[in-house]
Design an enzyme around this catalytic site. Structure first.
Site, PDB file in Angstrom:
ATOM      1  N   CYS A   3      -1.195   4.108  -6.227  1.00 30.52           N
ATOM      2  CA  CYS A   3      -2.040   3.414  -5.250  1.00 30.52           C
ATOM      3  C   CYS A   3      -2.263   2.026  -5.824  1.00 30.52           C
ATOM      4  O   CYS A   3      -2.582   1.900  -7.018  1.00 30.52           O
ATOM      5  CB  CYS A   3      -3.374   4.146  -5.082  1.00 30.52           C
ATOM      6  SG  CYS A   3      -4.633   3.204  -4.174  1.00 30.52           S
ATOM      7  N   CYS A  48       0.862  -1.180   0.000  1.00 34.09           N
ATOM      8  CA  CYS A  48       0.000   0.000   0.000  1.00 34.09           C
ATOM      9  C   CYS A  48       0.895   1.226   0.000  1.00 34.09           C
ATOM     10  O   CYS A  48       1.752   1.374   0.881  1.00 34.09           O
ATOM     11  CB  CYS A  48      -0.852  -0.035   1.258  1.00 34.09           C
ATOM     12  SG  CYS A  48      -1.732   1.484   1.585  1.00 34.09           S
TER      13      CYS A  48
HETATM   14  N1  DGL Z   1      -4.128   0.576  -1.857  1.00 30.15           N
HETATM   15  C1  DGL Z   1      -3.671   1.587  -0.975  1.00 30.15           C
HETATM   16  C2  DGL Z   1      -2.567   2.444  -1.559  1.00 30.15           C
HETATM   17  O1  DGL Z   1      -1.776   1.913  -2.326  1.00 30.15           O
HETATM   18  C3  DGL Z   1      -4.657   2.275  -0.077  1.00 30.15           C
HETATM   19  C4  DGL Z   1      -5.939   2.752  -0.641  1.00 30.15           C
HETATM   20  C5  DGL Z   1      -6.841   3.269   0.443  1.00 30.15           C
HETATM   21  O2  DGL Z   1      -7.228   2.470   1.290  1.00 30.15           O
HETATM   22  O3  DGL Z   1      -7.129   4.467   0.465  1.00 30.15           O
HETATM   23  O4  DGL Z   1      -2.425   3.583  -1.263  1.00 30.15           O
END
Ligand code: DGL
Length: 211
Positions: free
Chosen positions: A175, A70
């Site tokens: 993301c 993430c």
């Molecule tokens: N998938 C995550 C990222 O790469 C987080 C997305 C979220 O929960 O806002 O930032």
């Protein structure tokens, strides 16, 4: 080797797949933290509490390497997590700004959650890598990861966040959720190359395992 991977939801599965492609024999635990999704609009302190609880759980299960799949959690918390759990090895994913600036792209768009865009780490990546003839636009995309997670209004949310943004020749998917809708994003930027940090993470995890 036991490897723990986590994200706020399904975005991190794109990283899990990339890691499994290069290390098919390892044992994986994946935590999708639906309860706290989205991470992108939480404070650094909240993120640190949430991610520490997840890392503790993965450690209890025997994970020796933790993949923070993430961008939001990596850019805000990975250094604190490294200090808090010195016995574990951490690999994180951050917006592939370095990779994008190495191409001959002149106009680069970085799409990420609000938490990633305002993090010190993302801004440092920009300052360290931007070339004199490159323009880099950081674009916070509130609600997009959540829409993807819930598979709800994805097209409309995407249209809203990209309204009037202009044309770019490289788009950084900052993301992990956005990698799941690569095709949809590509339609807005038909000529642009789309990059993410997934392969770099897989490469780094492989190096650690082989050590
Ligand atoms: N998938 C995550 C990222 O790469 C987080 C997305 C979220 O929960 O806002 O930032």
């Amino acid at each position: 080797m036991k490897i723990g991977v986590f994200d706020s939801g399904k975005g991190g599965t794109t990283i899990l797949e990339a890691v499994k492609r290069v290390l098919p024999e390892e044992k994986y635990f994946y935590i999708a933290d639906f309860e706290n999704c989205p991470y992108g609009e939480k404070t650094k302190q909240e993120l640190l509490e949430i991610t520490s609880a997840i890392v503790s759980r993965l450690r209890k299960w025997g994970a020796k390497i933790i993949v923070v799949a993430c961008n939001t959690a990596t850019t805000n918390c990975i250094e604190d997590l490294r200090q808090k759990y010195p016995e574990l090895k951490f690999v994180g994913v951050e917006p592939a700004i370095k990779l994008a600036t190495k191409t001959d792209a002149r106009r680069i768009l970085v799409m990420a959650t609000p938490g990633t865009i305002k993090s010190e780490r993302t801004n440092a990546l920009l300052e360290e890598n931007q070339k004199i003839d490159q323009e880099i636009k950081l674009l916070a995309c509130p609600g997009l990861a959540e829409a993807i997670e819930e598979n709800d209004d994805v097209e409309m949310t995407l249209r809203n966040v990209l309204r009037g943004v202009g044309d770019f020749d490289c788009v950084v998917l900052g993301c992990t959720h956005y990698s799941l809708i690569k095709d949809k994003i590509q339609k807005f930027f038909p000529k642009a190359s789309l990059v993410d940090g997934n392969e770099a993470v897989a490469k780094r995890v492989k190096q650690l395992v082989e050590k």
